[in-house]
Design an enzyme around this catalytic site. Structure first.
Site, PDB file in Angstrom:
ATOM      1  N   LEU A   1     -10.642  71.317  80.526  1.00  0.00           N
ATOM      2  CA  LEU A   1     -10.424  72.767  80.456  1.00  0.00           C
ATOM      3  C   LEU A   1     -10.435  73.418  81.841  1.00  0.00           C
ATOM      4  O   LEU A   1     -11.246  73.078  82.699  1.00  0.00           O
ATOM      5  CB  LEU A   1     -11.504  73.416  79.570  1.00  0.00           C
ATOM      6  CG  LEU A   1     -11.600  72.884  78.141  1.00  0.00           C
ATOM      7  CD1 LEU A   1     -12.619  73.697  77.342  1.00  0.00           C
ATOM      8  CD2 LEU A   1     -10.240  72.913  77.435  1.00  0.00           C
TER       9      LEU A   1
ATOM     10  N   LYS B   1       2.566  79.208  79.130  1.00  0.00           N
ATOM     11  CA  LYS B   1       2.844  78.112  80.073  1.00  0.00           C
ATOM     12  C   LYS B   1       3.656  77.018  79.375  1.00  0.00           C
ATOM     13  O   LYS B   1       4.538  76.402  79.965  1.00  0.00           O
ATOM     14  CB  LYS B   1       1.507  77.570  80.583  1.00  0.00           C
ATOM     15  CG  LYS B   1       1.469  76.131  80.945  1.00  0.00           C
ATOM     16  CD  LYS B   1       1.613  75.974  82.417  1.00  0.00           C
ATOM     17  CE  LYS B   1       1.560  74.568  82.932  1.00  0.00           C
ATOM     18  NZ  LYS B   1       1.498  73.484  82.021  1.00  0.00           N
TER      19      LYS B   1
ATOM     20  N   GLN C   1       6.694  74.766  73.370  1.00  0.00           N
ATOM     21  CA  GLN C   1       5.663  74.455  72.359  1.00  0.00           C
ATOM     22  C   GLN C   1       5.311  75.701  71.551  1.00  0.00           C
ATOM     23  O   GLN C   1       5.225  75.664  70.320  1.00  0.00           O
ATOM     24  CB  GLN C   1       4.421  73.915  73.074  1.00  0.00           C
ATOM     25  CG  GLN C   1       3.176  73.849  72.213  1.00  0.00           C
ATOM     26  CD  GLN C   1       2.029  73.204  72.945  1.00  0.00           C
ATOM     27  OE1 GLN C   1       1.992  71.977  73.073  1.00  0.00           O
ATOM     28  NE2 GLN C   1       1.083  73.988  73.428  1.00  0.00           N
TER      29      GLN C   1
ATOM     30  N   HIS D   1      -6.991  77.643  79.952  1.00  0.00           N
ATOM     31  CA  HIS D   1      -7.557  77.466  78.602  1.00  0.00           C
ATOM     32  C   HIS D   1      -8.581  78.569  78.316  1.00  0.00           C
ATOM     33  O   HIS D   1      -8.613  79.140  77.220  1.00  0.00           O
ATOM     34  CB  HIS D   1      -8.302  76.126  78.493  1.00  0.00           C
ATOM     35  CG  HIS D   1      -7.452  74.907  78.659  1.00  0.00           C
ATOM     36  ND1 HIS D   1      -7.574  74.054  79.724  1.00  0.00           N
ATOM     37  CD2 HIS D   1      -6.469  74.389  77.869  1.00  0.00           C
ATOM     38  CE1 HIS D   1      -6.718  73.049  79.589  1.00  0.00           C
ATOM     39  NE2 HIS D   1      -6.030  73.233  78.472  1.00  0.00           N
TER      40      HIS D   1
ATOM     41  N   MET E   1      -1.831  76.813  86.334  1.00  0.00           N
ATOM     42  CA  MET E   1      -2.954  75.904  86.084  1.00  0.00           C
ATOM     43  C   MET E   1      -2.564  74.904  85.012  1.00  0.00           C
ATOM     44  O   MET E   1      -1.891  75.248  84.037  1.00  0.00           O
ATOM     45  CB  MET E   1      -4.177  76.690  85.639  1.00  0.00           C
ATOM     46  CG  MET E   1      -4.768  77.471  86.766  1.00  0.00           C
ATOM     47  SD  MET E   1      -6.375  78.101  86.323  1.00  0.00           S
ATOM     48  CE  MET E   1      -6.747  78.992  87.834  1.00  0.00           C
ATOM     49  N   SER E   2      -2.989  73.655  85.208  1.00  0.00           N
ATOM     50  CA  SER E   2      -2.683  72.592  84.253  1.00  0.00           C
ATOM     51  C   SER E   2      -3.738  71.509  84.423  1.00  0.00           C
ATOM     52  O   SER E   2      -4.175  71.241  85.555  1.00  0.00           O
ATOM     53  CB  SER E   2      -1.299  72.016  84.562  1.00  0.00           C
ATOM     54  OG  SER E   2      -1.141  70.760  83.935  1.00  0.00           O
TER      55      SER E   2
HETATM   56  P1  AMP Z   1      -3.351  71.780  76.569  1.00  0.00           P
HETATM   57  O1  AMP Z   1      -4.790  71.376  76.633  1.00  0.00           O
HETATM   58  O2  AMP Z   1      -2.590  71.478  77.812  1.00  0.00           O
HETATM   59  O3  AMP Z   1      -2.663  71.332  75.307  1.00  0.00           O
HETATM   60  O4  AMP Z   1      -3.356  73.369  76.487  1.00  0.00           O
HETATM   61  C1  AMP Z   1      -4.028  74.037  75.446  1.00  0.00           C
HETATM   62  C2  AMP Z   1      -3.533  75.463  75.407  1.00  0.00           C
HETATM   63  O5  AMP Z   1      -3.789  76.087  76.666  1.00  0.00           O
HETATM   64  C3  AMP Z   1      -2.019  75.555  75.157  1.00  0.00           C
HETATM   65  O6  AMP Z   1      -1.763  76.637  74.293  1.00  0.00           O
HETATM   66  C4  AMP Z   1      -1.483  75.821  76.548  1.00  0.00           C
HETATM   67  O7  AMP Z   1      -0.247  76.517  76.550  1.00  0.00           O
HETATM   68  C5  AMP Z   1      -2.583  76.682  77.131  1.00  0.00           C
HETATM   69  N1  AMP Z   1      -2.532  76.642  78.604  1.00  0.00           N
HETATM   70  C6  AMP Z   1      -2.479  75.545  79.388  1.00  0.00           C
HETATM   71  N2  AMP Z   1      -2.386  75.911  80.686  1.00  0.00           N
HETATM   72  C7  AMP Z   1      -2.375  77.267  80.710  1.00  0.00           C
HETATM   73  C8  AMP Z   1      -2.289  78.243  81.751  1.00  0.00           C
HETATM   74  N3  AMP Z   1      -2.189  77.908  83.031  1.00  0.00           N
HETATM   75  N4  AMP Z   1      -2.319  79.552  81.399  1.00  0.00           N
HETATM   76  C9  AMP Z   1      -2.419  79.915  80.087  1.00  0.00           C
HETATM   77  N5  AMP Z   1      -2.495  79.041  79.065  1.00  0.00           N
HETATM   78  C10 AMP Z   1      -2.475  77.735  79.375  1.00  0.00           C
END
Ligand code: AMP
Length: 283
Positions: free
Chosen positions: A30, A146, A150, A34, A181-182
């Site tokens: 996270l 982001k 999806q 997130h 952010m990722s």
């Molecule tokens: P993930 O763990 O990558 O599957 O992300 C879980 C949720 O967080 C998904 O709805 C993503 O679109 C969201 N998310 C991931 N990175 C970001 C970000 N930088 N800004 C906003 N939401 C994000």
């Protein structure tokens, strides 16, 4: 903090709960992106549930499932600091027990953009989100812009299959450099992190062109590609200017809302980013 690892345990707890439930599904590792979804859920709903589950069916065999960062203890600490009191942490055998054979397959929006390089990806995403919605039964579920494709596919699935849930979309949270952010950013070297900042700079240039009245989709695509290709460490998978609803590439003049998106590789790490123009706030 309540930590549920089985559906059965969760369901018997869930039966006793009243009030609105907000749900944030995640793959873990996270970051503040997130957490922005979690904060929105905390503002909107009586109770917020976060799932942390690294869903194997959305990764193809040649993808980065094994190297995906795993920071569970830190994740739980971050959630506890926000006063989230319930997390769902299922195992693979809980989600996909022996003999599992039913998948959810969105068959139109999934065919473009990420779906070209990652053919089974959205089938895995739609299946796990459908399962989690059925288990958690939230009033609202929070997704980030982001992952724009999806988000649209989940909206379509919820509409097509009549899931009784409201989807709340949340803006992309960025590093100071502008990089979205990722969780995958953790796999980048310091040099790669610096190079990755060009992705957002190129998108901003594309947005500036649109704002100044440019209507030719090729001009936007070429300008973004050219800026990104200045960074030799980055290889571009796609630069897209697509209709925001159909996700089909614009081949002529831009007249409607567009989703401008990119996917690149920095070494083995795949990064995506996007913007919608005009954005819903500026329309
Ligand atoms: P993930 O763990 O990558 O599957 O992300 C879980 C949720 O967080 C998904 O709805 C993503 O679109 C969201 N998310 C991931 N990175 C970001 C970000 N930088 N800004 C906003 N939401 C994000």
């Amino acid at each position: 903090m309540n930590k549920f690892t089985t559906t059965q345990e969760f369901k018997s707890w869930r039966q006793e709960i009243s009030g609105s439930i907000g749900f944030v599904p995640t793959l873990g590792a996270l970051h503040d992106g997130h957490l922005s979804l979690v904060e929105k859920s905390l503002q909107h709903c009586d109770l917020t549930i976060v799932s942390i589950y690294l869903n194997p069916t959305q990764f193809s065999p040649d993808e980065d499932l094994r190297s995906y960062p795993n920071t569970l203890e830190m994740d739980l600490k971050k959630l506890a600091e926000l006063s989230v009191n319930t997390v769902f942490l299922p195992s693979n055998s809980e989600m996909y027990p022996f003999g599992f054979t039913t998948y959810v397959n969105e068959s139109y929006l999934s065919k473009t953009l990420e779906g070209i390089s990652r053919q089974e990806h959205f089938k895995g995403v739609a299946t796990i989100v459908a399962k989690l919605l059925n288990i958690i039964q939230p009033r609202q579920v929070f997704f980030g812009e982001k992952d724009a494709q999806q988000l649209r596919i989940i909206q379509k699935m919820v509409q097509d299959l009549n899931f009784p849930v409201e989807i709340v979309s949340c803006p992309t949270i960025r590093e100071k450099s502008g990089l979205a952010m990722s969780s995958r950013n953790a796999n980048l070297s310091p040099e790669e992190l610096k190079s990755a900042a060009i992705i957002n700079k190129a998108l901003i240039e594309g947005e500036n062109l649109l704002q100044s009245g440019e209507k030719d989709a090729d001009v936007i695509r070429n300008s973004i590609s050219k800026i990104i290709s200045n960074e030799s460490r980055i290889s571009v998978d796609y630069v897209s200017v697509a209709d925001s609803s159909t996700l089909r590439e614009i081949s002529s003049k831009i007249i409607d809302t567009v989703l401008v998106s990119v996917a690149v590789y920095l070494g083995n790490t795949r990064l995506i980013d996007n913007f919608t123009y005009p954005s819903s706030s500026s329309k």
